[in-house]
Design an enzyme around this catalytic site. Structure first.
Site, PDB file in Angstrom:
ATOM      1  N   HIS A   1     124.145 -61.759 -44.965  1.00 41.97           N
ATOM      2  CA  HIS A   1     125.265 -60.793 -44.926  1.00 41.97           C
ATOM      3  C   HIS A   1     124.823 -59.400 -45.390  1.00 41.97           C
ATOM      4  O   HIS A   1     125.650 -58.619 -45.856  1.00 41.97           O
ATOM      5  CB  HIS A   1     126.434 -61.299 -45.796  1.00 41.97           C
ATOM      6  CG  HIS A   1     127.186 -62.457 -45.200  1.00 41.97           C
ATOM      7  ND1 HIS A   1     127.995 -63.299 -45.925  1.00 41.97           N
ATOM      8  CD2 HIS A   1     127.259 -62.898 -43.903  1.00 41.97           C
ATOM      9  CE1 HIS A   1     128.530 -64.209 -45.116  1.00 41.97           C
ATOM     10  NE2 HIS A   1     128.093 -63.997 -43.890  1.00 41.97           N
TER      11      HIS A   1
ATOM     12  N   CYS B   1     125.438 -44.906 -42.188  1.00 42.49           N
ATOM     13  CA  CYS B   1     126.495 -44.103 -41.567  1.00 42.49           C
ATOM     14  C   CYS B   1     126.883 -44.766 -40.248  1.00 42.49           C
ATOM     15  O   CYS B   1     126.007 -45.003 -39.405  1.00 42.49           O
ATOM     16  CB  CYS B   1     126.000 -42.681 -41.308  1.00 42.49           C
ATOM     17  SG  CYS B   1     127.250 -41.672 -40.460  1.00 42.49           S
TER      18      CYS B   1
ATOM     19  N   THR C   1     128.388 -72.445 -52.405  1.00 42.33           N
ATOM     20  CA  THR C   1     129.168 -71.845 -51.312  1.00 42.33           C
ATOM     21  C   THR C   1     130.295 -72.784 -50.914  1.00 42.33           C
ATOM     22  O   THR C   1     130.105 -73.998 -50.877  1.00 42.33           O
ATOM     23  CB  THR C   1     128.304 -71.488 -50.084  1.00 42.33           C
ATOM     24  OG1 THR C   1     129.168 -70.996 -49.038  1.00 42.33           O
ATOM     25  CG2 THR C   1     127.502 -72.654 -49.545  1.00 42.33           C
TER      26      THR C   1
ATOM     27  N   GLU D   1     132.503 -78.212 -57.496  1.00 39.53           N
ATOM     28  CA  GLU D   1     133.655 -78.722 -56.736  1.00 39.53           C
ATOM     29  C   GLU D   1     133.176 -79.275 -55.392  1.00 39.53           C
ATOM     30  O   GLU D   1     132.192 -78.786 -54.847  1.00 39.53           O
ATOM     31  CB  GLU D   1     134.624 -77.573 -56.411  1.00 39.53           C
ATOM     32  CG  GLU D   1     135.083 -76.742 -57.581  1.00 39.53           C
ATOM     33  CD  GLU D   1     136.005 -77.515 -58.507  1.00 39.53           C
ATOM     34  OE1 GLU D   1     136.653 -78.472 -58.009  1.00 39.53           O
ATOM     35  OE2 GLU D   1     136.058 -77.177 -59.693  1.00 39.53           O
TER      36      GLU D   1
HETATM   37  P1  OAD Z   1     133.247 -68.559 -52.197  1.00 43.57           P
HETATM   38  O1  OAD Z   1     133.917 -67.739 -53.231  1.00 43.57           O
HETATM   39  O2  OAD Z   1     134.029 -68.892 -50.971  1.00 43.57           O
HETATM   40  O3  OAD Z   1     132.784 -69.937 -52.829  1.00 43.57           O
HETATM   41  C1  OAD Z   1     132.077 -70.011 -54.033  1.00 43.57           C
HETATM   42  C2  OAD Z   1     131.677 -71.461 -54.284  1.00 43.57           C
HETATM   43  O4  OAD Z   1     130.894 -71.491 -55.478  1.00 43.57           O
HETATM   44  C3  OAD Z   1     132.854 -72.431 -54.509  1.00 43.57           C
HETATM   45  O5  OAD Z   1     132.656 -73.594 -53.701  1.00 43.57           O
HETATM   46  C4  OAD Z   1     132.770 -72.766 -56.000  1.00 43.57           C
HETATM   47  O6  OAD Z   1     133.185 -74.112 -56.278  1.00 43.57           O
HETATM   48  C5  OAD Z   1     131.284 -72.590 -56.264  1.00 43.57           C
HETATM   49  N1  OAD Z   1     130.922 -72.254 -57.653  1.00 43.57           N
HETATM   50  C6  OAD Z   1     131.633 -71.580 -58.582  1.00 43.57           C
HETATM   51  N2  OAD Z   1     130.938 -71.457 -59.726  1.00 43.57           N
HETATM   52  C7  OAD Z   1     129.734 -72.041 -59.516  1.00 43.57           C
HETATM   53  C8  OAD Z   1     128.553 -72.227 -60.309  1.00 43.57           C
HETATM   54  N3  OAD Z   1     128.469 -71.780 -61.556  1.00 43.57           N
HETATM   55  N4  OAD Z   1     127.514 -72.881 -59.740  1.00 43.57           N
HETATM   56  C9  OAD Z   1     127.588 -73.344 -58.473  1.00 43.57           C
HETATM   57  N5  OAD Z   1     128.657 -73.189 -57.693  1.00 43.57           N
HETATM   58  C10 OAD Z   1     129.723 -72.559 -58.203  1.00 43.57           C
HETATM   59  O7  OAD Z   1     131.866 -67.815 -51.863  1.00 43.57           O
HETATM   60  P2  OAD Z   1     130.933 -67.980 -50.560  1.00 43.57           P
HETATM   61  O8  OAD Z   1     130.980 -69.359 -50.028  1.00 43.57           O
HETATM   62  O9  OAD Z   1     129.623 -67.396 -50.903  1.00 43.57           O
HETATM   63  O10 OAD Z   1     131.428 -62.845 -46.807  1.00 43.57           O
HETATM   64  O11 OAD Z   1     131.678 -67.020 -49.560  1.00 43.57           O
HETATM   65  C11 OAD Z   1     131.117 -66.820 -48.299  1.00 43.57           C
HETATM   66  C12 OAD Z   1     131.444 -65.469 -47.778  1.00 43.57           C
HETATM   67  O12 OAD Z   1     132.855 -65.224 -47.897  1.00 43.57           O
HETATM   68  C13 OAD Z   1     130.845 -64.331 -48.556  1.00 43.57           C
HETATM   69  O13 OAD Z   1     129.491 -64.081 -48.235  1.00 43.57           O
HETATM   70  C14 OAD Z   1     131.726 -63.180 -48.172  1.00 43.57           C
HETATM   71  C15 OAD Z   1     133.067 -63.858 -48.314  1.00 43.57           C
HETATM   72  O14 OAD Z   1     134.096 -63.362 -47.556  1.00 43.57           O
HETATM   73  C16 OAD Z   1     131.781 -61.654 -46.303  1.00 43.57           C
HETATM   74  O15 OAD Z   1     132.348 -60.814 -46.974  1.00 43.57           O
HETATM   75  C17 OAD Z   1     131.422 -61.469 -44.861  1.00 43.57           C
END
Ligand code: OAD
Length: 240
Positions: free
Chosen positions: A108, A116, A177, A204
């Protein structure tokens, strides 16, 4: 992992939570505060860049203040030991590289560069952005961080490399993720269909856990990676 060695990781916001960067979803998530449809789409940026910069400013300052945690360092250690081959990250914080990982695919984009969208000139973020301001291009347009907003394509090289890694790895670690955003959420399925074992590290369960994941190691990224690094160093220690 010790036998196959061709391990690839897909990481998300959860791996950086212990560095003080909030995840996107969940009660403490960025999308609780900012509606992504209003603040995180290319369309929203084109329509009202100053408004989108309210959210972006917070991201730039939080990422700028953050340091790698034990999980990022664990990933770098596993690469150095020849166990992990590459990290595909959805994160834009640069913390894998700061921890010493060398083969990082930024799916990403990253926050370090501004671009720009009118004349395509690029600048280092630290040269153009100051807290409370909106960064401007020499052509006077408002600059956008070189990150993928909703409605933008994945950088083609990152997408090609990520799919190639997924198709050819023996083990895919899926760390921190929620796997809710496409096309990143296809990577575990591609790996699985190509014969890899999928190991999820997350406190989770996610949408992958019951369908794609072979092994769910339930815990925070730093806890679980700490155990894995220890075990791979000395397998005689048995189960942590
Ligand atoms: P999310 O916020 O959707 O998910 C975060 C994940 O991390 C969840 O499944 C939590 O359970 C887990 N989590 C929380 N604390 C943790 C820890 N200490 N160790 C391990 N896991 C933990 O984030 P992403 O899946 O990264 O994209 O989100 C994907 C995309 O959605 C991002 O890159 C962004 C967002 O919209 C764009 O903006 C295009």
């Amino acid at each position: 992992m010790a036998e196959r060695r061709n391990v690839v990781a897909l990481t998300g916001a959860g791996i950086s939570v212990e560095s003080g960067i909030p995840a996107f979803r969940g009660t403490q998530g960025l999308w609780e505060k900012y509606d992504p449809m209003e603040y995180a789409t290319l369309h929203a940026f084109v329509r009202s860049p100053r408004k989108v910069w309210e959210m972006l400013s917070e991201m730039v300052s939080v990422c700028g203040d953050a340091a790698p945690n034990a999980a990022h360092k664990g990933m770098a250690a596993l690469e150095k030991r020849g166990v992990v081959r590459a990290v595909i990250t959805q994160n834009v914080d640069g913390l894998h590289q700061a921890a010493g990982s060398r083969r990082v695919i930024e799916y990403h984009g990253n926050m370090e560069t501004l671009v720009c969208i009118s004349c395509w000139k690029r600048y280092p973020t630290r040269e153009r952005w100051r807290p409370g301001t909106v960064p401007l291009c020499d052509c006077t347009e408002i600059l956008k961080p070189d990150v993928v907003l909703f409605g933008e394509p994945i950088p083609w090289l990152a997408q090609e490399q990520a799919e190639e890694e997924a198709r050819t790895c023996g083990v895919l670690l899926v760390i921190g993720t929620s796997a809710q955003v496409s096309p990143a959420c296809d990577i575990p399925r591609i790996a699985k269909e190509s014969g890899a074992a999928v190991i999820e590290i997350n406190p989770e369960p996610t949408s992958l856990t019951a369908s794609v994941t072979d092994l769910h190691l339930q815990g925070t990224a730093s806890e679980v990676l700490g155990c894995l690094v220890g075990l791979l160093r000395n397998p005689a220690n048995g189960h942590p």
